[in-house]
Enzyme design. Structure first.
Site, PDB file in Angstrom:
ATOM      1  CD  GLU A 462      -2.666  -1.281  -0.088  1.00  0.00           C
ATOM      2  OE1 GLU A 462      -2.859  -0.592  -0.820  1.00  0.00           O
ATOM      3  OE2 GLU A 462      -3.112  -2.479  -0.300  1.00  0.00           O
ATOM      4  CG  HIS A 465      -1.066   1.099  -4.364  1.00  0.00           C
ATOM      5  ND1 HIS A 465      -1.236   1.174  -5.882  1.00  0.00           N
ATOM      6  CD2 HIS A 465      -1.506  -0.115  -3.840  1.00  0.00           C
ATOM      7  CE1 HIS A 465      -1.637  -0.280  -6.194  1.00  0.00           C
ATOM      8  NE2 HIS A 465      -1.882  -0.779  -4.970  1.00  0.00           N
TER       9      HIS A 465
HETATM   10 ZN   LIG Z   1      -2.531  -2.821  -4.773  1.00  0.00          ZN
END
Ligand SMILES: [Zn+2]
Length: 671
Positions: A462, A465
């Site tokens: 995460e 991202h």
């Molecule tokens: Zn992902």
């Protein structure tokens, strides 16, 4: 009184003023924001002046500012901190939003202006980024059917409505089949099941109103049951029920629905001028054509099947040692694989956990971003929507870059899973706008909070991202951050997971909660080895599903999808002891909606790329090679959707991704 969501946010870095917003503010704010957005769109569409990039495309980019505010606040709390009121609002908002955006994409006069600009694109003197935004805007309208007129237009509306309702029926049938079936277990049937499976089975029994523990078709119960239960007869019964979901005949049977969906999708693609639905879907993806997808999948398929066949021999032998003759069946695989895993490299999760402290893993993810990209993280004290949220100001050489928010702990009000979203995306038009990015996870609380190895990977994933959002450096928000092709968007996140496995990172940050000692080498090696266990099986069950999905949408729609599925599996030589991961009658990725139709391959596509991209660092001299890091930022993390994904990857790697690094990483060929 002004609605606090729509008034100016006089907060540090203009983070939403959660403390002053009440649930009663959402509906009026959304109504007002939609009206304002409609008015802006009408003004753009009705402009009597000749269309220009500024009065049309830039005007569209700048429109909807209030919508951004309402939706970012609402979806943040609806996902991470819901309550009955917010759930009710979400149900009410979703058709309203669908209708709102459909009004825009079917606005003929607006489309005329965009189409006019598109026709004159070479005379407009656009920058590369502007040309890209124009192309994407035009393509979006065309793909939505804005260029259709008369009967074609009417038919398109019918197709969309029918497909939406078929998708809903598919999902509901699947849920009904999952809800209705359960298998009661006697106390002696619990033998061999670990405590957590017994607990889940008892809880499921209570929920179903049974007298004792039960097995249901929920993945989190049936998979461990198949893995641990020594009762071959019960495994077979459960497995057969699990794989029959959506194909039980009667009201909830999905087979005819699947056939109709495929037929209508083909018609929809042809109305829009494409040869097949796969061609339509893949147009916006990095893969671009069905042939390139199939080629990549087959390059992975062959070595995966070879590994799976070799594993099947081992497992068959173990089964025969148990006194069972005959072939290994699909309900045997997980059970013998689990026995083998325990025998070959048992990883003691309980002993591992104290080495993976949440706070130290957050530090590790920050430290890697510091070494790679020079980012610095300073704790920021701002009121957010829940006391568990933490915030940091992200800077580079003293310059503000972004605000990063971490909401790490599980709670009843949070949906499951983990995700990253931008509460505010990066842009320079119409004003400079720095990102506010949030990572939401579901880790267990503790003092100190400890993670499993999977949790730690999720944290890095995460955060990858988040870097894609925070390092974005483009002009227009519609293409910033993670606004990229679906088969490209997981590259930054999956790539970042590799830094968790860098030995010097674990040596520094994976320290024991009590003793402060670094993780022993032997444990570290076990962790890394466990990650590649049974990858033949995992890869085969996944790739088979991806190939079936592709075959469904490439060329004419099959009259009988079940025949087509059988044909594909026969062609590739599907091992008999491995079931396809998602058989057609319950392949929700493909039939519940459009999201992953002829796109199920994209998980593998991204994984091929992340393995190949990390290999670029290793080839260059190490995980922190500064030139590679700069190239990663310049060509992938900062560029959003401003260029074709393939061009971005080529600029970073100097060639297209190859499958070798993935095959080595999954242990499918020798490292
Ligand atoms: Zn992902």
């Amino acid at each position: 009184m002004t609605n606090p969501i729509l008034s100016d946010w006089n907060t540090p870095f203009e983070i939403a003023p959660f403390a002053t917003i009440s649930d009663d503010d959402f509906t009026p704010a959304l109504e007002q924001a939609m009206q304002a957005h409609d008015a802006e769109i009408d003004t753009i569409a009705a402009n009597p002046d000749t269309p220009t990039f500024a009065n049309t495309i830039e005007a569209l980019e700048a429109a909807g500012e209030q919508m951004d505010k309402v939706l970012s606040v609402f979806f943040t709390v609806a996902g991470a901190d819901s309550n009955p009121k917010r759930e009710e609002l979400q149900r009410a908002f979703s058709p309203k939003l669908a209708a709102h955006y459909s009004r825009i994409s079917s606005n003929k006069s607006l489309f005329q202006r965009v189409a006019d600009l598109w026709d004159r694109r070479d005379e407009l003197g656009l920058t590369d980024e502007q040309a890209r935004v124009l192309m994407l805007s035009h393509r979006g309208f065309v793909r939505a059917g804005a260029a259709l007129t008369g009967d074609d237009d009417a038919r398109m509306q019918e197709l969309k409505a029918r497909l939406a309702s078929l998708g809903t029926s598919f999902t509901q049938n699947l849920l009904a089949d999952e809800r209705d079936w359960f298998m009661e277990l006697a106390e002696e049937d619990l033998q061999g099941l670990p405590g957590f499976v017994v607990d889940t089975a008892r809880a499921a029994g209570q929920e179903k109103g049974a007298d004792g523990p039960v097995v249901t078709l929920s993945r989190s119960l049936i998979v461990p049951f198949l893995q641990f239960s020594p009762r071959r007869d019960l495994r077979e019964k459960a497995y057969r029920a699990w794989t029959a979901r959506g194909a039980n005949g009667g009201e909830t049977d999905n087979r005819e629905i699947a056939a109709e969906i495929l037929k209508l999708r083909e018609e929809r693609a042809k109305l829009l001028g494409y040869d097949s639905f796969a061609e339509y879907k893949l147009e916006t993806e990095m893969a671009r054509t069905p042939d390139r997808v199939r080629d990549l999948l087959m390059q992975v398929w062959e070595p995966a099947k070879k590994r799976a066949d070799a594993d099947a021999d081992e497992l068959t032998q173990m089964m025969q040692e148990d006194g069972i003759n005959g072939p290994l069946e699909a309900w045997d695989w997980r059970y013998y694989a689990e026995k083998r895993r325990k025998a070959e490299h048992d990883l003691d999760e309980a002993a591992l956990k104290p080495y993976l402290q949440l706070d130290r893993m957050i530090e590790a993810s920050f430290a890697c971003a510091n070494r790679l990209f020079g980012l610095e993280f300073a704790p920021l004290d701002v009121p957010l929507y829940h006391p568990d949220c933490r915030a940091w100001e992200v800077t580079r050489k003293g310059q503000h870059v972004a605000v990063f928010i971490g909401d790490y702990f599980a709670r009843g009000s949070k949906r499951s899973g983990a995700w990253c979203s931008a509460m505010r995306g990066q842009a320079k038009f119409p004003n400079v706008q720095t990102p506010v990015v949030i990572n939401v996870c579901n880790f267990a609380k503790g003092d100190p909070a400890l993670l499993s190895y999977d949790d730690a990977r999720t944290l890095f994933h995460e955060f990858g991202h988040a870097l894609h959002q925070m390092l974005s450096n483009v002009t227009y928000e519609s293409i910033s951050g993670t606004s990229v092709a679906r088969d490209f968007v997981e590259l930054p996140s999956q790539l970042y997971e590799h830094w968790l496995e860098v030995p010097e990172v674990l040596a520094e940050f994976a320290t024991h909660a009590d003793t402060g000692e670094p993780m022993p080498q032997e444990m570290l090696e076990k962790v890394l080895k466990a990650a590649i266990f049974d990858q033949g099986f995992q890869t085969v069950e996944y790739v088979a599903s991806a190939l079936v999905d592709l075959a469904f949408h490439d060329g004419a729609a099959p009259a009988d999808p079940m025949d087509k599925q059988a044909e594909v599996l026969a062609e590739i030589g599907m091992p008999s002891a491995i079931g396809i991961r998602h058989a057609t009658p319950h392949f929700a990725h493909v039939f519940a909606g459009d999201g992953y139709s002829s796109g199920y391959y994209s998980y593998m596509w991204s994984e091929v790329m992340d393995a190949d991209a990390f290999a670029a660092f290793e080839e260059a001299g190490g995980a922190f090679d500064p030139e590679r890091a700069k190239s990663l930022e310049d060509n992938i993390l900062s560029t959003g959707g401003s260029r074709e994904a393939e061009d971005l990857y080529l600029a970073f790697r100097g060639r297209l991704p190859g499958v070798e690094a993935l095959l080595k990483g999954r242990g499918l060929i020798a490292a």
